[in-house]
Design a protein around this motif. Structure first.
Motif, PDB file in Angstrom:
ATOM      1  N   UNK A 229      12.283   6.032   3.122  1.00 47.53           N
ATOM      2  CA  UNK A 229      13.179   6.767   2.223  1.00 47.53           C
ATOM      3  C   UNK A 229      14.144   5.841   1.491  1.00 47.53           C
ATOM      4  N   UNK A 230      14.934   5.066   2.250  1.00 47.09           N
ATOM      5  CA  UNK A 230      15.914   4.191   1.599  1.00 47.09           C
ATOM      6  C   UNK A 230      15.331   2.815   1.246  1.00 47.09           C
ATOM      7  N   UNK A 231      14.117   2.547   1.711  1.00 44.99           N
ATOM      8  CA  UNK A 231      13.537   1.222   1.481  1.00 44.99           C
ATOM      9  C   UNK A 231      12.066   1.358   1.095  1.00 44.99           C
ATOM     10  N   UNK A 232      11.779   2.046   0.002  1.00 39.39           N
ATOM     11  CA  UNK A 232      10.372   2.291  -0.375  1.00 39.39           C
ATOM     12  C   UNK A 232       9.643   1.031  -0.816  1.00 39.39           C
ATOM     13  N   UNK A 233      10.411   0.022  -1.217  1.00 43.61           N
ATOM     14  CA  UNK A 233       9.759  -1.187  -1.737  1.00 43.61           C
ATOM     15  C   UNK A 233       9.290  -2.137  -0.641  1.00 43.61           C
ATOM     16  N   UNK A 234       9.668  -1.892   0.625  1.00 44.27           N
ATOM     17  CA  UNK A 234       9.344  -2.845   1.695  1.00 44.27           C
ATOM     18  C   UNK A 234       7.839  -3.041   1.841  1.00 44.27           C
ATOM     19  N   UNK A 235       7.086  -1.968   2.049  1.00 40.71           N
ATOM     20  CA  UNK A 235       5.646  -2.101   2.312  1.00 40.71           C
ATOM     21  C   UNK A 235       4.914  -2.710   1.119  1.00 40.71           C
ATOM     22  N   UNK A 236       5.162  -2.266  -0.138  1.00 42.55           N
ATOM     23  CA  UNK A 236       4.477  -2.908  -1.278  1.00 42.55           C
ATOM     24  C   UNK A 236       4.747  -4.408  -1.360  1.00 42.55           C
ATOM     25  N   UNK A 237       5.992  -4.829  -1.095  1.00 43.86           N
ATOM     26  CA  UNK A 237       6.305  -6.262  -1.152  1.00 43.86           C
ATOM     27  C   UNK A 237       5.573  -7.020  -0.059  1.00 43.86           C
ATOM     28  N   UNK A 238       5.504  -6.442   1.147  1.00 43.08           N
ATOM     29  CA  UNK A 238       4.782  -7.090   2.244  1.00 43.08           C
ATOM     30  C   UNK A 238       3.297  -7.219   1.904  1.00 43.08           C
ATOM     31  N   UNK A 239       2.710  -6.150   1.353  1.00 40.91           N
ATOM     32  CA  UNK A 239       1.292  -6.189   1.009  1.00 40.91           C
ATOM     33  C   UNK A 239       1.014  -7.233  -0.066  1.00 40.91           C
ATOM     34  N   UNK A 240       1.907  -7.324  -1.023  1.00 39.03           N
ATOM     35  CA  UNK A 240       1.736  -8.311  -2.086  1.00 39.03           C
ATOM     36  C   UNK A 240       1.853  -9.726  -1.536  1.00 39.03           C
ATOM     37  N   UNK A 241       2.786  -9.917  -0.581  1.00 41.53           N
ATOM     38  CA  UNK A 241       3.031 -11.259  -0.037  1.00 41.53           C
ATOM     39  C   UNK A 241       1.876 -11.745   0.831  1.00 41.53           C
ATOM     40  N   UNK A 242       1.234 -10.837   1.576  1.00 37.66           N
ATOM     41  CA  UNK A 242       0.143 -11.293   2.441  1.00 37.66           C
ATOM     42  C   UNK A 242      -1.109 -11.625   1.633  1.00 37.66           C
ATOM     43  N   UNK A 243      -1.127 -11.239   0.359  1.00 38.06           N
ATOM     44  CA  UNK A 243      -2.263 -11.594  -0.493  1.00 38.06           C
ATOM     45  C   UNK A 243      -2.122 -12.993  -1.065  1.00 38.06           C
ATOM     46  N   UNK A 244      -0.917 -13.550  -0.961  1.00 42.78           N
ATOM     47  CA  UNK A 244      -0.655 -14.844  -1.602  1.00 42.78           C
ATOM     48  C   UNK A 244      -1.485 -15.970  -1.020  1.00 42.78           C
ATOM     49  N   UNK A 245      -1.518 -17.078  -1.759  1.00 45.16           N
ATOM     50  CA  UNK A 245      -2.296 -18.250  -1.354  1.00 45.16           C
ATOM     51  C   UNK A 245      -1.489 -19.239  -0.537  1.00 45.16           C
ATOM     52  N   UNK A 246      -0.157 -19.161  -0.621  1.00 44.37           N
ATOM     53  CA  UNK A 246       0.699 -20.066   0.151  1.00 44.37           C
ATOM     54  C   UNK A 246       0.585 -19.719   1.640  1.00 44.37           C
ATOM     55  N   UNK A 247       0.126 -20.683   2.457  1.00 44.17           N
ATOM     56  CA  UNK A 247      -0.146 -20.411   3.869  1.00 44.17           C
ATOM     57  C   UNK A 247       1.076 -19.967   4.656  1.00 44.17           C
ATOM     58  N   UNK A 248       2.226 -20.655   4.456  1.00 41.92           N
ATOM     59  CA  UNK A 248       3.440 -20.316   5.201  1.00 41.92           C
ATOM     60  C   UNK A 248       3.944 -18.931   4.801  1.00 41.92           C
ATOM     61  N   UNK A 249       4.035 -18.679   3.513  1.00 43.92           N
ATOM     62  CA  UNK A 249       4.528 -17.381   3.029  1.00 43.92           C
ATOM     63  C   UNK A 249       3.603 -16.244   3.492  1.00 43.92           C
ATOM     64  N   UNK A 250       2.309 -16.510   3.443  1.00 44.59           N
ATOM     65  CA  UNK A 250       1.353 -15.488   3.874  1.00 44.59           C
ATOM     66  C   UNK A 250       1.527 -15.174   5.362  1.00 44.59           C
ATOM     67  N   UNK A 251       1.700 -16.228   6.165  1.00 46.37           N
ATOM     68  CA  UNK A 251       1.864 -16.024   7.613  1.00 46.37           C
ATOM     69  C   UNK A 251       3.148 -15.255   7.915  1.00 46.37           C
ATOM     70  N   UNK A 252       4.271 -15.660   7.291  1.00 48.04           N
ATOM     71  CA  UNK A 252       5.551 -14.996   7.570  1.00 48.04           C
ATOM     72  C   UNK A 252       5.524 -13.528   7.129  1.00 48.04           C
TER      73      UNK A 252
END
Length: 916
Positions: A123-146
């Motif tokens: 409700x108050x944080x609708x952007x959390x899951x989309x940002x996480x999904x976008x970040x795990x798609x990234x190519x940077x190994x450290x960012x993807x892992x975190x």
């Protein structure tokens, strides 16, 4: 808090809070504690933990303070709650980057984000899951892992919420991201396998970690994300893949089986096939990953014992799903399969390991303690195998009983001490027979086996045979309450005496066996010849052992012995009485051991009876400490401390100033209104029987005040408990009791006049008023005058209402003693020439005759009737073998009944009444 100026001072405080010098550390912690409620403090912490140039310890502490602050101040209703503006800023700052270089801090940040998500997402944080999904798609190994680490903790936290609305939200989330989670897991699994094939070890390790994190996400979504997962093809395909890939995917299968047993039915066959294959066929001989084996056993166990897979006794009432599951299980667990499972469990998984045998040799006490670990079956291989054996044996005993009996038959006779493999096998088989004792009741003549085989094995003194001696005495402990003739017990006691002097076996005897005095068919006269020797050895063992758990178990056995033999223990407890104060002092940091000491003292006081007065110098300070709610140990000791207090009073021959003094603890206990309130009332009653005058003169005011407070907010049952104390006070001290509890009596009077609806309360009201009327008539007259004034009624009119209600509600009184009391109380009014009383003559006589019938019994010797509630002063009740001798309080109650009878006869004679 000004952000620009605050960062430096907060950073300095955090730095000082990491110091090893307490003079620096304590002031810094106090300063940080004061800042916790300051606006802007958590924004400063976020800036500090995101600054990778700062000291790791400082940043670690900043994360911890931030995480704790979420628990205390994030909710809108919390005192000193964070403002919505600051929370919005913090949420945005937490997900701006996933590039934390330190693993431990990255994990704490992920947990921190998950805590916020639990309260605010979506409700108050609708952007959390989309940002996480976008970040795990990234190519940077450290960012993807975190990002993947955070995604795991967020899904884990959201899945744990149990309110229906929260579960629907998680199911909505799962349906939207499940396909992505599947593809994510598949991608990282493929990468890992490719890197392993290419021998890229460093990259493979990173891919493996990401594979496991994505699997954990998928596991939570699979188990908690769908109300009817069997309707989702993608979910069922994932589960089938988990079956094929096995460890560590078996955890997902176990979770799914627990929460969706019906949806798991299509997976039963293959799950059993691979689990049994790995555990009980040559295919699994190379598997050395113990945790995987344990989880395979748990998988079989849950399928075997799952109630959802069992048809009803009436087949027509069974659900189709249950019938289908039962059919699959029946087809799988054939006679050859069950035979192989039973044999292999016993002959392979029950065997003691070399490490266990070495531990026994080096430290017998620690080995015995390890053997009795609480929930160890969930995590350790052999205990888990034992539980699986029990469940399978219970459900398929017709097949497995002959298998086990055949294994026993093959091991008849003494085993060669040089054949270590056969010794270990016999230990395992005997273990199985002990575990399945109840199932084997009709198939094993244990008495004959004991005399012809087991007794001989206990007498083999060779050092290597201690393995069998240990198992045999444990086996007897398992069977002693199932099937073991009492005539054989003296022989068993002799064996126990011998084994208790063996340092290799005594710990196993005490810790791993059911005590022979702790069963239903124990006979004191059989045990008495061995009491002195066994009790002496137990006391020696108590002094020698070092493990806290061992001392607790030895104390438990000592308590059982004392409880069974009761007063017969008196000649032998001198050394124990002298040692317990030292043990109490040594156990200051071990509250559970102190609980065991309290339990031993309870039985010791009961065994000593009036002689317990010789222990007051130790007993009373122990009671004082255990029941003082201002001291931290009371959390552990209170229940047993109150029980000790009660039995001490019940067995004390006379009141002492020290006994009176510890009652100072009671006021706070009554104010707690805890589950121990009933015991507290029993303690008050015990003081009244012990010395009502001394007790009430010292504590009447505080006691009456506590009772008044209790009656303001207490259930009907609680009200009855309070009033019973008042009734006993009136019973043992009519004048003083009425004077002390006068503030409570108007409510009792009004309850009678108004016709209290709750029968048990009304019965207690009438009991109290009966005591006053019969034993303190002048006080009754003054109370009647007071109530007439308060109710603006004439005394005669009010008295008539009381008598009328009393006669009408006599049926509320079920106890014969109270019915007799009420009848006598009303009869005592009849000599009066008051017209109101005379008008009620018929009603009073009617209930009195009914009460007379209730208490009169025919004496078969004299063919006359007598009052069954009257007992001569000199009449000693005959005790059966199982009955305990009367306590000092029992004697006091009996003496009081005799005194009351004498006073009653005089009273009724003065009134001109005739007592049959």
């Amino acid at each position: 808090m000004d952000m620009d100026g605050a960062s430096s001072v907060v950073l300095q405080a955090l730095t000082q809070a990491t110091s090893q010098d307490t003079a620096v550390l304590k002031p810094a912690e106090e300063q940080l504690r004061q800042w916790e409620t300051q606006p802007g403090f958590y924004s400063v912490l976020l800036n500090i933990l995101n600054n990778h140039m700062l000291d790791v310890n400082v940043r670690w502490l900043a994360v911890l303070y931030f995480k704790n602050g979420i628990d205390r101040y994030w909710r809108r209703v919390a005192p000193h709650a964070l403002s919505e503006e600051e929370k919005t800023s913090l949420r945005a700052g937490l997900i701006t980057n996933f590039n934390e270089p330190v693993n431990q801090i990255a994990t704490q940040i992920a947990v921190l984000i998950a805590k916020v998500a639990r309260l605010d997402c979506p409700r108050q944080w609708p952007e959390l899951i989309p940002i996480l999904l976008e970040s795990v798609k990234g190519q940077d190994g450290l960012r993807q892992h975190r990002a993947l680490l955070t995604f795991h903790h967020v899904t884990k936290t959201l899945a744990s919420k149990r309110l229906a609305q929260d579960r629907r939200l998680f199911q909505d989330l799962a349906s939207g991201i499940y396909s992505f989670a599947c593809s994510l897991w598949s991608h990282h699994t493929d990468c890992f396998l490719q890197q392993i094939y290419a021998r890229e070890e460093a990259a493979a390790l990173g891919s493996l970690e990401r594979t496991l994190l994505s699997l954990k996400v998928l596991r939570k979504l699979t188990v908690f994300g769908f109300q009817e997962p069997q309707q989702n093809m993608e979910v069922m395909v994932s589960l089938e893949l988990f079956q094929l890939l096995r460890s560590p995917h078996i955890f997902a299968l176990l979770d799914f089986l627990e929460y969706h047993p019906c949806a798991f039915i299509p997976l039963i066959q293959r799950s059993l096939e691979f689990a049994v294959s790995y555990l009980f066929t040559p295919a699994g001989e190379g598997v050395t990953f113990e945790r995987f084996i344990v989880q395979c056993m748990n998988l079989i166990k849950i399928i075997v014992k799952n109630d959802a897979y069992k048809p009803s006794k009436n087949i027509d009432d069974s659900k189709p799903e249950s019938l289908e599951a039962h059919k699959i299980k029946t087809a799988f667990f054939t006679h050859p399969t069950l035979t192989e499972i039973g044999r292999r469990l016993v002959s392979h998984y029950f065997l003691l390991t070399k490490e266990e045998l070495a531990m026994w040799e080096e430290d017998p006490e620690s080995f015995a303690v390890e053997e009795t670990g609480g929930d160890s079956w969930k995590y350790s291989l052999r205990p888990c195998a034992e539980v699986l054996f029990l469940d399978i044996f219970h459900n398929y005993n017709q097949t497995l009983i002959p298998v086990l009996l055949d294994m026993v038959q093959n091991l008849q006779g003494l085993t060669n001490v040089e054949d270590s493999a056969q010794l270990l096998m016999k230990d395992s088989v005997y273990n199985a027979v002990g575990l399945a004792a109840y199932e084997l009741f009709d198939n094993v003549d244990f008495d004959q086996w004991f005399k012809n085989q087991l007794l001989g094995e206990l007498q083999v003194s060779h050092h290597r045979y201690k393995l069998i001696r240990r198992r045999v005495i444990w086996l007897i402990g398992q069977w002693i309450s199932v099937k073991f003739k009492s005539d054989l017990r003296p022989l068993l006691y002799e064996v126990i005496l011998s084994l208790m002097q063996d340092p290799d076996l005594v710990f196993v005897l005490i810790l791993n066996s059911r005590s022979p005095v702790d069963d239903f068919e124990f006979r004191t006269e059989q045990f008495l010849p061995y009491l002195e020797s066994i009790f002496g050895l137990l006391f020696q063992l108590l002094q020698q052992v070092t493990e806290c758990d061992t001392k607790m178990q030895v104390l438990h056995v000592i308590s059982c012995v004392i409880e069974r033999v009761n007063i017969q223990i008196r000649p032998y407890v001198g050394c124990l009485v002298q040692y317990l104060p030292l043990l109490w002092k040594q156990s200051e940091e071990h509250n559970m051991l102190r609980c065991a000491i309290l339990t031993t003292l309870i039985h010791l006081v009961q065994g000593l009876g009036s002689e317990c007065k010789n222990l007051y110098s130790f007993l009373l300070p122990v009671i004082q400490l255990s029941t003082d709610v201002t001291l931290p140990p009371h959390v552990y000791l209170l229940e047993d401390g109150l029980e000790l207090w009660l039995v001490t009073l019940e067995n004390s021959p006379a009141i002492t100033p020290e006994l009176l003094r510890i009652f100072q603890n009671m006021s706070a206990l009554l104010d707690l209104s805890s589950e121990n309130l009933r015991t507290c009332f029993q303690i008050v009653n015990a003081y009244l029987y012990l010395s009502a005058t001394d007790f009430l003169q010292n504590y009447a005011e505080s006691l009456c005040r506590s009772f008044c407070n209790l009656l303001k907010d207490v259930t009907n049952e609680g009200q009855v408990q309070v009033l019973k104390v008042v009734e006993i006070a009136l019973k043992v001290s009519p004048v003083l009791g009425a004077h002390i509890f006068q503030p409570l009596l108007p409510a009792v009077f009004r309850g009678i006049v108004d016709g209290e609806r709750y029968p048990v309360v009304m019965s207690t009201y009438l009991g109290i008023m009966g005591r006053i009327l019969l034993q303190n008539s002048s006080f009754f007259s003054s109370l009647l005058t007071q109530m007439a004034s308060e109710c603006s009624q004439k005394m005669d009119q009010l008295l008539g209402s009381v008598i009328e209600m009393w006669v009408d509600r006599m049926d509320n009184i079920t106890q014969p003693e109270r019915r007799k009391l009420s009848s006598l109380a009303l009869l005592s009014l009849l000599p009066s020439d008051n017209s109101v009383i005379q008008d009620k003559f018929c009603g009073i006589i009617n209930i009195s005759v009914e009460a007379l019938h209730d208490v009169m019994t025919e004496d078969t010797e004299t063919a006359t009737f007598k009052d069954c509630m009257l007992m001569s002063h000199f009449e000693e009740p005959k005790l059966s073998e199982d009955e305990e001798p009367p306590t000092e309080q029992d004697k006091r109650k009996k003496l009081w009944r005799g005194d009351f009878k004498s006073r009653l006869v005089l009273l009724l004679s003065a009134c001109g009444c005739v007592c049959a």
